[in-house]
Design a protein around this motif. Structure first.
Motif, PDB file in Angstrom:
ATOM      1  N   UNK A  62       0.813  -1.221   0.000  1.00 58.88           N
ATOM      2  CA  UNK A  62       0.000   0.000   0.000  1.00 58.88           C
ATOM      3  C   UNK A  62       0.848   1.274   0.000  1.00 58.88           C
ATOM      4  N   UNK A  63       1.936   1.224  -0.715  1.00 55.63           N
ATOM      5  CA  UNK A  63       2.790   2.392  -0.856  1.00 55.63           C
ATOM      6  C   UNK A  63       2.650   2.915  -2.295  1.00 55.63           C
ATOM      7  N   UNK A  64       2.621   4.268  -2.414  1.00 52.04           N
ATOM      8  CA  UNK A  64       2.475   4.881  -3.727  1.00 52.04           C
ATOM      9  C   UNK A  64       3.834   4.940  -4.422  1.00 52.04           C
ATOM     10  N   UNK A  65       3.785   4.632  -5.713  1.00 51.95           N
ATOM     11  CA  UNK A  65       5.019   4.588  -6.496  1.00 51.95           C
ATOM     12  C   UNK A  65       4.754   5.246  -7.845  1.00 51.95           C
ATOM     13  N   UNK A  66       5.584   6.192  -8.188  1.00 54.06           N
ATOM     14  CA  UNK A  66       5.458   6.861  -9.486  1.00 54.06           C
ATOM     15  C   UNK A  66       6.384   6.179 -10.487  1.00 54.06           C
ATOM     16  N   UNK A  67       5.766   5.820 -11.637  1.00 57.05           N
ATOM     17  CA  UNK A  67       6.506   5.126 -12.689  1.00 57.05           C
ATOM     18  C   UNK A  67       6.678   6.083 -13.857  1.00 57.05           C
ATOM     19  N   UNK A  68       7.926   6.236 -14.290  1.00 54.97           N
ATOM     20  CA  UNK A  68       8.222   7.136 -15.397  1.00 54.97           C
ATOM     21  C   UNK A  68       8.995   6.379 -16.460  1.00 54.97           C
ATOM     22  N   UNK A  69       8.588   6.590 -17.731  1.00 53.15           N
ATOM     23  CA  UNK A  69       9.255   5.893 -18.813  1.00 53.15           C
ATOM     24  C   UNK A  69       8.881   6.454 -20.170  1.00 53.15           C
ATOM     25  N   UNK A  70       9.216   5.700 -21.194  1.00 51.12           N
ATOM     26  CA  UNK A  70       8.962   6.133 -22.570  1.00 51.12           C
ATOM     27  C   UNK A  70       8.882   4.900 -23.445  1.00 51.12           C
ATOM     28  N   UNK A  71       8.037   4.981 -24.482  1.00 53.35           N
ATOM     29  CA  UNK A  71       7.938   3.879 -25.426  1.00 53.35           C
ATOM     30  C   UNK A  71       7.845   4.430 -26.850  1.00 53.35           C
ATOM     31  N   UNK A  72       8.229   3.582 -27.786  1.00 51.01           N
ATOM     32  CA  UNK A  72       8.176   3.918 -29.220  1.00 51.01           C
ATOM     33  C   UNK A  72       7.322   2.881 -29.924  1.00 51.01           C
ATOM     34  N   UNK A  73       6.442   3.367 -30.813  1.00 48.36           N
ATOM     35  CA  UNK A  73       5.572   2.444 -31.538  1.00 48.36           C
ATOM     36  C   UNK A  73       5.397   2.955 -32.969  1.00 48.36           C
ATOM     37  N   UNK A  74       4.827   2.107 -33.821  1.00 52.12           N
ATOM     38  CA  UNK A  74       4.502   2.484 -35.196  1.00 52.12           C
ATOM     39  C   UNK A  74       3.346   1.618 -35.674  1.00 52.12           C
ATOM     40  N   UNK A  75       2.696   2.092 -36.722  1.00 52.34           N
ATOM     41  CA  UNK A  75       1.584   1.352 -37.326  1.00 52.34           C
ATOM     42  C   UNK A  75       2.167   0.295 -38.262  1.00 52.34           C
ATOM     43  N   UNK A  76       2.060  -0.970 -37.840  1.00 49.73           N
ATOM     44  CA  UNK A  76       2.599  -2.060 -38.652  1.00 49.73           C
ATOM     45  C   UNK A  76       1.600  -2.535 -39.706  1.00 49.73           C
ATOM     46  N   UNK A  77       0.296  -2.475 -39.387  1.00 43.64           N
ATOM     47  CA  UNK A  77      -0.749  -2.906 -40.323  1.00 43.64           C
ATOM     48  C   UNK A  77      -1.772  -1.772 -40.436  1.00 43.64           C
ATOM     49  N   UNK A  78      -1.599  -0.867 -41.434  1.00 46.99           N
ATOM     50  CA  UNK A  78      -2.505   0.285 -41.530  1.00 46.99           C
ATOM     51  C   UNK A  78      -3.958  -0.095 -41.798  1.00 46.99           C
ATOM     52  N   UNK A  79      -4.174  -1.195 -42.482  1.00 42.77           N
ATOM     53  CA  UNK A  79      -5.543  -1.608 -42.770  1.00 42.77           C
ATOM     54  C   UNK A  79      -6.279  -1.957 -41.476  1.00 42.77           C
ATOM     55  N   UNK A  80      -5.619  -2.736 -40.574  1.00 38.39           N
ATOM     56  CA  UNK A  80      -6.231  -3.053 -39.288  1.00 38.39           C
ATOM     57  C   UNK A  80      -6.495  -1.792 -38.483  1.00 38.39           C
ATOM     58  N   UNK A  81      -5.505  -0.888 -38.488  1.00 43.17           N
ATOM     59  CA  UNK A  81      -5.669   0.341 -37.719  1.00 43.17           C
ATOM     60  C   UNK A  81      -6.819   1.181 -38.261  1.00 43.17           C
ATOM     61  N   UNK A  82      -6.970   1.213 -39.590  1.00 39.44           N
ATOM     62  CA  UNK A  82      -8.069   1.972 -40.188  1.00 39.44           C
ATOM     63  C   UNK A  82      -9.411   1.330 -39.889  1.00 39.44           C
ATOM     64  N   UNK A  83      -9.420  -0.006 -39.761  1.00 39.00           N
ATOM     65  CA  UNK A  83     -10.672  -0.685 -39.428  1.00 39.00           C
ATOM     66  C   UNK A  83     -11.058  -0.473 -37.967  1.00 39.00           C
ATOM     67  N   UNK A  84     -10.080  -0.343 -37.080  1.00 42.85           N
ATOM     68  CA  UNK A  84     -10.362  -0.236 -35.654  1.00 42.85           C
ATOM     69  C   UNK A  84     -10.573   1.203 -35.202  1.00 42.85           C
ATOM     70  N   UNK A  85      -9.848   2.139 -35.810  1.00 41.70           N
ATOM     71  CA  UNK A  85      -9.933   3.545 -35.402  1.00 41.70           C
ATOM     72  C   UNK A  85     -10.244   4.415 -36.615  1.00 41.70           C
ATOM     73  N   UNK A  86     -10.701   5.622 -36.338  1.00 42.04           N
ATOM     74  CA  UNK A  86     -11.108   6.545 -37.393  1.00 42.04           C
ATOM     75  C   UNK A  86      -9.965   7.498 -37.693  1.00 42.04           C
ATOM     76  N   UNK A  87      -9.292   7.253 -38.847  1.00 45.70           N
ATOM     77  CA  UNK A  87      -8.215   8.128 -39.289  1.00 45.70           C
ATOM     78  C   UNK A  87      -8.658   8.916 -40.550  1.00 45.70           C
ATOM     79  N   UNK A  88      -9.956   9.163 -40.679  1.00 46.21           N
ATOM     80  CA  UNK A  88     -10.489   9.818 -41.866  1.00 46.21           C
ATOM     81  C   UNK A  88     -10.224  11.312 -41.815  1.00 46.21           C
ATOM     82  N   UNK A  89      -9.834  11.875 -42.969  1.00 45.00           N
ATOM     83  CA  UNK A  89      -9.592  13.308 -43.084  1.00 45.00           C
ATOM     84  C   UNK A  89     -10.887  14.021 -43.472  1.00 45.00           C
ATOM     85  N   UNK A  90     -10.962  15.284 -43.157  1.00 43.86           N
ATOM     86  CA  UNK A  90     -12.122  16.067 -43.559  1.00 43.86           C
ATOM     87  C   UNK A  90     -12.065  16.367 -45.047  1.00 43.86           C
ATOM     88  N   UNK A  91     -12.999  17.138 -45.545  1.00 45.50           N
ATOM     89  CA  UNK A  91     -13.099  17.361 -46.985  1.00 45.50           C
ATOM     90  C   UNK A  91     -11.892  18.092 -47.555  1.00 45.50           C
TER      91      UNK A  91
END
Length: 339
Positions: A62-91
């Motif tokens: 029951x002790x509070x602990x602050x976790x600090x870090x960093x991560x790097x990611x990229x879109x490996x499968x754009x089709x899956x990402x487009x199906x799961x999230x909305x990356x649509x541009x406006x007109x």
């Protein structure tokens, strides 16, 4: 112009052009004209994104602990990402019509938070503070094989935990405890060093005493050997003196016997000489004095004869008026006596 527009994507952006529910074209870095009223553009960045994160967790104690870090990611499968999230541009093809692209990093961070929280909640504060490297490795492995991220078409390139920090009060308490532990270790080290010094001093003293005892034993052995030698020499001297005394006694006894024999011989000689003198005296008593003198002078040398003659002249000196003795007279006298 009449609803037609021109779109040009960056080389790192994957574009999907959809018209009437059908994909017309897709790919990275495309440029084309499209009819805006009937076309939907989906732009998915393919470049790597760096996302820092900081969140507070609670440990098993029951002790509070602050976790600090960093991560790097990229879109490996754009089709899956487009199906799961909305990356649509406006007109106008410049802005997204939803907030999904901007919250994608938060989604990845929440997955990372779930992995870390699962590890932190099962460990105490002390254990967690000493497991930074282990937690970092577990985080990387979990994010690379994460099913939610794979369903989104996201690949985590790298993840790193920078710090695990307790609350200031807890940190002070841990620092105080660690400081006291360090001071105790220092005291123990001083005690051990002193103890080692005492043990070494005792070892040196024991070695010195052992050496002294060895020297005393050697000196005692030498003294005993000298006493034995003196006893042997004394015994030898006594034996030599005894032998010398025996030899002296034997020599004295021999000398005593010799002296007794010499005395006996002298006595015998004296008796013989006395007997001879007695015989000669008896013989001489019956011979005239003049004969005896003549016989005595017969064995004298000229000087003795001359002395006797002078003695006779001296006895009758009152009867002699004058006497002249020359060389011729002496020579004549000597010739008479020698003849």
């Amino acid at each position: 112009m009449l609803g037609f527009q021109y779109f040009k994507a960056d080389p790192t952006v994957h574009v999907i052009q959809t018209s009437s529910g059908q994909i017309k074209r897709q790919g990275k870095g495309l440029s084309f004209f499209y009819y805006a009223p009937k076309t939907s553009l989906t732009a998915i960045p393919m470049s790597a994104k760096d996302v820092p994160f900081i969140f507070n967790l609670q440990t098993a104690d029951f002790q509070h602990l602050r976790v600090q870090g960093q991560l790097s990611y990229r879109a490996a499968d754009p089709q899956k990402l487009a199906d799961m999230l909305n990356f649509t541009l406006n007109e106008n093809g410049k802005e997204y019509i939803s907030e999904d692209p901007t919250t994608l990093g938060d989604r990845v961070v929440r997955v990372a938070q779930g992995v870390i929280q699962e590890e932190i909640q099962t460990t105490t504060l002390r254990q967690a503070l000493t497991r930074l490297k282990e937690l970092d490795t577990r985080l990387k492995t979990a994010l690379i094989s994460s099913t939610p991220l794979q369903q989104l078409g996201i690949t985590v390139i790298d993840a790193m935990l920078v710090a695990l920090t307790p609350t200031p009060e807890t940190a002070k308490a841990l620092e105080a405890e660690a400081r006291e532990s360090i001071l105790k270790d220092a005291d123990d080290a001083i005690y051990d060093r002193r103890k080692s010094a005492v043990e070494q001093e005792r070892t040196i003293k024991e070695a010195e005493l052992q050496t002294e005892m060895t020297i005393n034993n050697k000196q005692q052995e030498i003294a005993e050997a000298e006493l034995d030698n003196q006893r042997t020499l004394t015994r030898k001297r006594a034996e030599t003196r005894a032998e010398q005394m025996t030899a002296d006694i034997s020599a004295e006894e021999t000398r005593k016997a010799l002296v007794e024999l010499a005395q006996t011989n002298k006595k015998i000689e004296a008796d013989a000489e006395a007997y001879a003198i007695e015989i000669r005296a008896k013989a001489a008593s019956s011979v005239p004095v003049e004969y005896v003198k003549a016989m005595a002078m017969a064995s004298m040398d000229p000087q003795q004869l001359f002395a006797v003659a002078m003695d006779n002249f001296a006895v009758n000196a009152n009867k002699i008026g004058s006497l002249h003795i020359g060389p011729d007279t002496l020579n004549s006298l000597l010739k008479d006596y020698n003849g």
